[in-house]
Design an enzyme around this catalytic site. Structure first.
Site, PDB file in Angstrom:
ATOM      1  N   ASN A 172      42.469  28.244  37.268  1.00 32.18           N
ATOM      2  CA  ASN A 172      42.367  28.161  38.729  1.00 32.18           C
ATOM      3  C   ASN A 172      43.273  27.034  39.215  1.00 32.18           C
ATOM      4  OD1 ASN A 172      40.428  30.167  38.969  1.00 32.18           O
ATOM      5  ND2 ASN A 172      38.716  28.746  39.092  1.00 32.18           N
TER       6      ASN A 172
ATOM      7  N   ARG B 253      38.732  34.611  35.840  1.00 29.77           N
ATOM      8  CA  ARG B 253      39.286  34.062  34.592  1.00 29.77           C
ATOM      9  C   ARG B 253      38.562  34.626  33.376  1.00 29.77           C
ATOM     10  NH1 ARG B 253      38.693  27.906  35.193  1.00 29.77           N
ATOM     11  NH2 ARG B 253      36.824  28.658  36.216  1.00 29.77           N
TER      12      ARG B 253
END
Length: 107
Positions: free
Chosen positions: A43, A25
Site C-alpha cells: 500500500n 494485497r
C-alpha cells in the site's frame, strides 16, 4: 505454446480505486502464488497499491482477473510499465506499506 503464454516479463504496476482496506494485497499474493507469478505488493500513502509482478502475460492477467472478482475491490485505473526481470526471485510477498512510516517522516 505461443509467445503470449511462455515469455516471462516483469511489470511495475500502480493500482487506483478501492484497493486499500479491502484485502487487495492478500488476494494479490494468493492469486499470484496460485498461478506461479513472483514479485511483491504494498500500500502507498496516496491510497494506491504498488507492485512488481513477474510471470507470463497470461499469469499476470489471471492475477488481476482473480483479484478484481473480490468483494469490495474496485480497480478504477492502473498504470503499468515493463521493467527488467529479477533473476532467481521466489514467491510473491506483501511488503511493508510506505504509509506505515509516513507519520515518522512528517512529525
Amino acid at each position: 505454446m505461443s509467445d503470449y503464454d511462455s515469455k516471462i516479463i516483469r511489470k511495475q504496476i500502480r493500482v487506483y480505486g478501492s484497493v486499500q482496506g479491502v484485502g487487495f494485497r492478500y488476494r494479490t499474493e494468493h492469486a499470484a502464488e496460485s498461478v506461479g507469478a513472483t514479485g511483491w505488493v504494498r500500500n502507498d500513502p496516496d491510497g494506491s497499491v504498488f507492485m512488481e509482478i513477474q510471470g507470463t502475460e497470461e499469469q499476470i492477467d489471471k492475477v488481476f482477473m482473480m483479484v478484481s472478482q473480490g468483494t469490495y475491490v474496485n480497480i478504477e485505473k492502473m498504470d503499468a510499465k515493463t521493467i527488467p526481470l529479477v533473476e532467481d526471485e521466489r514467491g510473491f510477498h506483501t511488503r511493508e506499506s510506505l504509509g506505515d512510516f509516513w507519520g515518522l517522516w512528517h512529525r
